[in-house]
Design a protein around this motif. Structure first.
Motif, PDB file in Angstrom:
ATOM      1  N   HIS A  89      29.865  23.416   9.324  1.00  0.00           N
ATOM      2  CA  HIS A  89      30.341  22.047   9.098  1.00  0.00           C
ATOM      3  C   HIS A  89      29.308  21.187   8.357  1.00  0.00           C
ATOM      4  O   HIS A  89      29.648  20.125   7.848  1.00  0.00           O
ATOM      5  N   ARG A  90      28.044  21.676   8.258  1.00  0.00           N
ATOM      6  CA  ARG A  90      27.035  20.916   7.515  1.00  0.00           C
ATOM      7  C   ARG A  90      26.381  21.742   6.417  1.00  0.00           C
ATOM      8  O   ARG A  90      25.277  21.459   5.977  1.00  0.00           O
ATOM      9  N   LEU A  91      27.061  22.786   5.999  1.00  0.00           N
ATOM     10  CA  LEU A  91      26.599  23.623   4.885  1.00  0.00           C
ATOM     11  C   LEU A  91      27.811  24.081   4.087  1.00  0.00           C
ATOM     12  O   LEU A  91      28.655  24.818   4.598  1.00  0.00           O
ATOM     13  N   LYS A  92      27.886  23.610   2.837  1.00  0.00           N
ATOM     14  CA  LYS A  92      29.035  23.926   1.989  1.00  0.00           C
ATOM     15  C   LYS A  92      28.548  24.475   0.647  1.00  0.00           C
ATOM     16  O   LYS A  92      27.490  24.075   0.153  1.00  0.00           O
ATOM     17  N   PHE A  93      29.348  25.369   0.063  1.00  0.00           N
ATOM     18  CA  PHE A  93      29.026  25.921  -1.253  1.00  0.00           C
ATOM     19  C   PHE A  93      30.219  25.745  -2.183  1.00  0.00           C
ATOM     20  O   PHE A  93      31.373  25.831  -1.756  1.00  0.00           O
ATOM     21  N   ASP A  94      29.908  25.522  -3.461  1.00  0.00           N
ATOM     22  CA  ASP A  94      30.959  25.201  -4.420  1.00  0.00           C
ATOM     23  C   ASP A  94      30.553  25.683  -5.815  1.00  0.00           C
ATOM     24  O   ASP A  94      29.377  25.617  -6.179  1.00  0.00           O
ATOM     25  N   VAL A  95      31.520  26.152  -6.596  1.00  0.00           N
ATOM     26  CA  VAL A  95      31.264  26.491  -8.007  1.00  0.00           C
ATOM     27  C   VAL A  95      31.259  25.198  -8.810  1.00  0.00           C
ATOM     28  O   VAL A  95      32.203  24.401  -8.726  1.00  0.00           O
TER      29      VAL A  95
END
Length: 243
Positions: A89-95
């Protein structure tokens, strides 16, 4: 064979071989650097950090582990797909393309481990600095951790053979048209692969010029991951803090 040098980073970084060649990168050193940097910047507890060109997320994961809300973005779809297994919930990854603002503001934007200067078009380098500025909140700091080009050029190893996971990588390094270039060739299953890394040999003056054009202010310059003073000829890194 990879011949399209304008997009070499999208093809090479997206292969599993890139990660095999560099799999022994020193996590202990990277973690100590993140500890020192976040303490130095005094990023608030639970603060938000954008890790720009995060690769498979090794820095982002550690930053999250020590208490920050982290978003890691990278152009490589394969790297982001790999990193997503670690999301919480506090670590996100995105292109995401770092030339463009991400659309959110953060307490800090980190661009680490020489993840800058790949573009053939100079405007893209300036656009990246402007995008970092757009991604910072009022009290936020931008950090670019680049190589010290002068030190790298003076200590260039022209040829090297490195065997990792049973793959023999032949590396050739040289300077060409203002770029530090590494040719990488290797065989897998009787197929020859050729890739090339090209990074513009920016020095501190070049960055100061970009910062001026982007209307950001350089606050500190360090020469290594222990945050020691930058020395033009002897420092291995060029770590710049700006806002």
């Amino acid at each position: 064979m990879d011949t399209d040098t304008t997009t070499w980073f999208t093809s090479w970084f997206d292969t599993p071989y890139y990660h095999i060649l560099y799999k022994d990168r020193d996590d202990t050193e990277a973690h100590a650097f993140m500890d020192k940097l976040t303490n130095y910047l005094n990023i608030p507890e639970q603060g938000t950090i954008l890790d720009l060109a995060c690769g498979r997320g090794r820095h982002a994961r550690f930053l999250n582990k020590i208490g920050y809300d982290v978003t890691g973005v990278d152009l490589s779809e394969n790297s982001i797909a790999f990193a997503k297994q670690y999301e919480n919930h506090r670590l996100k990854f995105d292109v995401h393309n770092m030339c463009e603002p991400y659309g959110k503001q953060f307490d800090a934007v980190f661009n680490l481990f020489t993840s800058f200067g790949y573009f053939d078009n100079d405007e893209d380098n300036l656009s990246t600095i402007k995008a970092i500025k757009a991604n910072l909140n009022e009290s936020g700091f931008g950090v670019i951790d680049f190589m010290n080009s002068e030190f790298v050029i003076n200590n260039l190893v022209p040829e090297e053979v490195k065997t990792v996971n049973g793959i023999t990588f032949n590396l050739k390094r040289f300077v060409e048209n203002g770029y530090i270039v590494k040719d990488i060739s290797f065989n897998v299953d009787e197929r020859l692969y050729n890739f090339q890394e090209r990074v513009k040999a920016f020095n501190l003056d070049d960055f100061e010029d970009l910062f001026k054009k982007a209307d950001v202010h350089l606050l500190d310059v360090f020469g290594d991951y222990n945050l020691r003073k930058f020395q033009n000829s002897s420092s291995e890194r060029l770590v710049m803090i700006f806002k």
